[in-house]
Design an enzyme around this catalytic site. Sequence first.
Site, PDB file in Angstrom:
ATOM      1  N   HIS A 198       9.993   4.873   9.369  1.00 51.00           N
ATOM      2  CA  HIS A 198       9.000   5.811   8.843  1.00 51.00           C
ATOM      3  C   HIS A 198       8.543   6.812   9.894  1.00 51.00           C
ATOM      4  O   HIS A 198       7.456   7.369   9.802  1.00 51.00           O
ATOM      5  CB  HIS A 198       7.802   5.034   8.257  1.00 51.00           C
ATOM      6  CG  HIS A 198       8.170   4.219   7.048  1.00 51.00           C
ATOM      7  ND1 HIS A 198       7.406   3.179   6.565  1.00 51.00           N
ATOM      8  CD2 HIS A 198       9.246   4.300   6.219  1.00 51.00           C
ATOM      9  CE1 HIS A 198       7.996   2.655   5.492  1.00 51.00           C
ATOM     10  NE2 HIS A 198       9.112   3.307   5.266  1.00 51.00           N
ATOM     11  N   GLY A 235       5.004  -9.372   9.166  1.00 55.27           N
ATOM     12  CA  GLY A 235       3.797  -8.552   9.029  1.00 55.27           C
ATOM     13  C   GLY A 235       3.955  -7.361   8.115  1.00 55.27           C
ATOM     14  O   GLY A 235       3.348  -6.322   8.356  1.00 55.27           O
TER      15      GLY A 235
HETATM   16  C1  BJW Z   1      -0.230  -9.846   9.113  1.00 51.21           C
HETATM   17  C2  BJW Z   1      -1.244  -9.849  10.084  1.00 51.21           C
HETATM   18  C3  BJW Z   1      -1.001 -10.586  11.268  1.00 51.21           C
HETATM   19  C4  BJW Z   1      -1.897  -8.620   8.422  1.00 51.21           C
HETATM   20  N1  BJW Z   1       0.165 -11.233  11.412  1.00 51.21           N
HETATM   21  N2  BJW Z   1       0.885 -10.532   9.270  1.00 51.21           N
HETATM   22  C5  BJW Z   1      12.029   1.524  -5.442  1.00 51.21           C
HETATM   23  C6  BJW Z   1      11.143   0.866  -6.262  1.00 51.21           C
HETATM   24  C7  BJW Z   1       9.827   1.315  -6.397  1.00 51.21           C
HETATM   25  C8  BJW Z   1       9.395   2.456  -5.723  1.00 51.21           C
HETATM   26  C9  BJW Z   1      10.268   3.113  -4.905  1.00 51.21           C
HETATM   27  C10 BJW Z   1      11.568   2.646  -4.774  1.00 51.21           C
HETATM   28  N3  BJW Z   1      12.214   3.457  -3.895  1.00 51.21           N
HETATM   29  C11 BJW Z   1      11.357   4.402  -3.466  1.00 51.21           C
HETATM   30  C12 BJW Z   1      10.174   4.230  -4.073  1.00 51.21           C
HETATM   31  C13 BJW Z   1       8.963   5.092  -3.869  1.00 51.21           C
HETATM   32  C14 BJW Z   1       8.188   4.742  -2.625  1.00 51.21           C
HETATM   33  C15 BJW Z   1       7.704   3.293  -2.717  1.00 51.21           C
HETATM   34  O1  BJW Z   1       8.238   2.372  -2.159  1.00 51.21           O
HETATM   35  N4  BJW Z   1       6.603   3.081  -3.424  1.00 51.21           N
HETATM   36  C16 BJW Z   1       6.047   1.733  -3.581  1.00 51.21           C
HETATM   37  C17 BJW Z   1       4.656   1.680  -2.970  1.00 51.21           C
HETATM   38  C18 BJW Z   1       6.080   1.358  -5.035  1.00 51.21           C
HETATM   39  N5  BJW Z   1       8.995   4.949  -1.423  1.00 51.21           N
HETATM   40  C19 BJW Z   1       9.112   6.138  -0.844  1.00 51.21           C
HETATM   41  O2  BJW Z   1       8.572   7.140  -1.328  1.00 51.21           O
HETATM   42  C20 BJW Z   1       9.946   6.228   0.410  1.00 51.21           C
HETATM   43  N6  BJW Z   1      10.902   7.271   0.293  1.00 51.21           N
HETATM   44  C21 BJW Z   1      12.004   7.154  -0.463  1.00 51.21           C
HETATM   45  O3  BJW Z   1      12.276   6.126  -1.027  1.00 51.21           O
HETATM   46  O4  BJW Z   1      12.780   8.302  -0.483  1.00 51.21           O
HETATM   47  C22 BJW Z   1      13.813   8.392  -1.503  1.00 51.21           C
HETATM   48  C23 BJW Z   1      13.107   8.756  -2.800  1.00 51.21           C
HETATM   49  C24 BJW Z   1      12.363   9.890  -2.848  1.00 51.21           C
HETATM   50  C25 BJW Z   1      11.717  10.233  -4.048  1.00 51.21           C
HETATM   51  C26 BJW Z   1      11.826   9.393  -5.163  1.00 51.21           C
HETATM   52  C27 BJW Z   1      12.575   8.227  -5.088  1.00 51.21           C
HETATM   53  C28 BJW Z   1      13.238   7.913  -3.887  1.00 51.21           C
HETATM   54  C29 BJW Z   1       9.061   6.621   1.595  1.00 51.21           C
HETATM   55  C30 BJW Z   1       8.073   5.575   1.950  1.00 51.21           C
HETATM   56  C31 BJW Z   1       7.179   6.094   3.087  1.00 51.21           C
HETATM   57  C32 BJW Z   1       6.068   5.130   3.410  1.00 51.21           C
HETATM   58  N7  BJW Z   1       5.114   5.786   4.245  1.00 51.21           N
HETATM   59  C33 BJW Z   1       3.980   5.028   4.748  1.00 51.21           C
HETATM   60  C34 BJW Z   1       3.021   5.994   5.508  1.00 51.21           C
HETATM   61  C35 BJW Z   1       3.591   6.379   6.869  1.00 51.21           C
HETATM   62  C36 BJW Z   1       2.716   7.342   7.575  1.00 51.21           C
HETATM   63  C37 BJW Z   1       1.378   6.792   7.941  1.00 51.21           C
HETATM   64  O5  BJW Z   1       1.303   5.914   8.840  1.00 51.21           O
HETATM   65  O6  BJW Z   1       0.397   7.226   7.352  1.00 51.21           O
HETATM   66  O7  BJW Z   1       4.443   3.994   5.614  1.00 51.21           O
HETATM   67  S1  BJW Z   1       3.080   4.152   3.485  1.00 51.21           S
HETATM   68  C38 BJW Z   1       2.732   2.743   4.457  1.00 51.21           C
HETATM   69  O8  BJW Z   1       3.383   1.596   3.870  1.00 51.21           O
HETATM   70  C39 BJW Z   1       3.422   2.986   5.819  1.00 51.21           C
HETATM   71  C40 BJW Z   1       4.024   1.642   6.103  1.00 51.21           C
HETATM   72  O9  BJW Z   1       5.082   1.754   7.023  1.00 51.21           O
HETATM   73  C41 BJW Z   1       4.452   1.179   4.740  1.00 51.21           C
HETATM   74  C42 BJW Z   1       4.651  -0.325   4.634  1.00 51.21           C
HETATM   75  O10 BJW Z   1       3.421  -0.986   4.818  1.00 51.21           O
HETATM   76  P1  BJW Z   1       3.379  -2.381   5.596  1.00 51.21           P
HETATM   77  O11 BJW Z   1       3.811  -2.204   6.980  1.00 51.21           O
HETATM   78  O12 BJW Z   1       4.074  -3.400   4.791  1.00 51.21           O
HETATM   79  O13 BJW Z   1       1.790  -2.637   5.642  1.00 51.21           O
HETATM   80  P2  BJW Z   1       0.859  -3.335   4.542  1.00 51.21           P
HETATM   81  O14 BJW Z   1      -0.537  -2.959   4.859  1.00 51.21           O
HETATM   82  O15 BJW Z   1       1.336  -3.078   3.183  1.00 51.21           O
HETATM   83  O16 BJW Z   1       1.072  -4.885   4.826  1.00 51.21           O
HETATM   84  C43 BJW Z   1       0.630  -5.500   6.011  1.00 51.21           C
HETATM   85  C44 BJW Z   1       1.041  -6.960   5.962  1.00 51.21           C
HETATM   86  O17 BJW Z   1       0.707  -7.570   7.186  1.00 51.21           O
HETATM   87  C45 BJW Z   1       0.314  -7.754   4.850  1.00 51.21           C
HETATM   88  O18 BJW Z   1       1.282  -8.505   4.133  1.00 51.21           O
HETATM   89  C46 BJW Z   1      -0.621  -8.685   5.628  1.00 51.21           C
HETATM   90  O19 BJW Z   1      -0.783  -9.935   4.986  1.00 51.21           O
HETATM   91  C47 BJW Z   1       0.121  -8.836   6.931  1.00 51.21           C
HETATM   92  N8  BJW Z   1      -0.706  -9.133   8.114  1.00 51.21           N
HETATM   93  N9  BJW Z   1      -2.301  -9.132   9.664  1.00 51.21           N
HETATM   94  C48 BJW Z   1       1.049 -11.244  10.429  1.00 51.21           C
HETATM   95  N10 BJW Z   1      -1.937 -10.663  12.296  1.00 51.21           N
END
Ligand code: BJW
Length: 254
Positions: free
Chosen positions: A125, A194
């Site tokens: 990302h 995580g």
């Molecule tokens: C701990 C802890 C500790 C806490 N120890 N654990 C297929 C199906 C459905 C939807 C889509 C699909 N394909 C694409 C999509 C659309 C979309 C998507 O996925 N949407 C879903 C939400 C439904 N994806 C996209 O748009 C992506 N692009 C793409 O697919 O392009 C092609 C395309 C384009 C157009 C249409 C279709 C396809 C791009 C995704 C970009 C994500 N960007 C972000 C923001 C980055 C910038 C910023 O920092 O602001 O990235 S969103 C945010 O979520 C960030 C993260 O990298 C990402 C993932 O989050 P993460 O890391 O999992 O964090 P959390 O908070 O969700 O979870 C934290 C975890 O830690 C929890 O489980 C806690 O329990 C745990 N935890 N403390 C261990 N101490």
Amino acid sequence: MSYVIPDDLMGALSRARSVTVLTGAGVSAESGIPTFRDALTGLWSRYRAEDLATPQAFERDPQMVARWYDERRTMCMRCEPNAGHRALAQLQDHMRGLGRELVLVTQNVDRLHQRAGSEDVIELHGSIMTWRCTHCDHEQQELGEPFDSHPPRCGKCDGIRRPGVVWFGESLPDDALQSAHSASVHCDVFLSIGTSSQVYPAAGLMDTAAAQGARLLEVNVDRTAASDRCDWVLCGRSAQILPILLKRLMATGH
Ligand code: BJW
Ligand code: ZN
């Protein structure tokens, strides 16, 4: 706190020629960087993703979005890698020393893995430290003080610059996605650490790995959308569990 690490997990890790690790915001939580979806502390509990993390939001209000990312950028720079980041870097070093590989794929934009010593980190990302001109694409690393004005301007063409992160609806960088896919196809064990496993395509990498016969381990404080698909789930904080895993592996000599 002590964790029971299953013997068959230790066996799989110590035999693995290749391990692929996918990390998410939870790995940086213990460095003081908020996650996105945690109910009380996550960024999306205070802000709407649609208002900040989409290209449409930046088009609507570049000043506000740039300021928000600039504040997060300087906050990340003040944070330090934690024991989880360091354990992953040491594990990579250890495996490389034995002629095996550990590929680290991260969704995090904070650069803490690199600062902990991990090499060849695949940033799915992007990075909040890289800002790119929306006009001429010129990119620059930004490791200094907050910008004087928001959005910052390009030194080459005076166009407005945006953070080099991947917003919803944007494609992931081709080279990063290809390398992550290939590392998932080729690994023997895949670790998901995580991450809530809700954002695609990152969340699909473990399925790619499993389809090629890899075993899956999840490390998380809670169960996630992916827990049922994993061979092992270690429930706890990554900064506690990863050093224990590393120590156990080093003790086996593998
Ligand atoms: C701990 C802890 C500790 C806490 N120890 N654990 C297929 C199906 C459905 C939807 C889509 C699909 N394909 C694409 C999509 C659309 C979309 C998507 O996925 N949407 C879903 C939400 C439904 N994806 C996209 O748009 C992506 N692009 C793409 O697919 O392009 C092609 C395309 C384009 C157009 C249409 C279709 C396809 C791009 C995704 C970009 C994500 N960007 C972000 C923001 C980055 C910038 C910023 O920092 O602001 O990235 S969103 C945010 O979520 C960030 C993260 O990298 C990402 C993932 O989050 P993460 O890391 O999992 O964090 P959390 O908070 O969700 O979870 C934290 C975890 O830690 C929890 O489980 C806690 O329990 C745990 N935890 N403390 C261990 N101490
Ligand atoms: Zn420019």
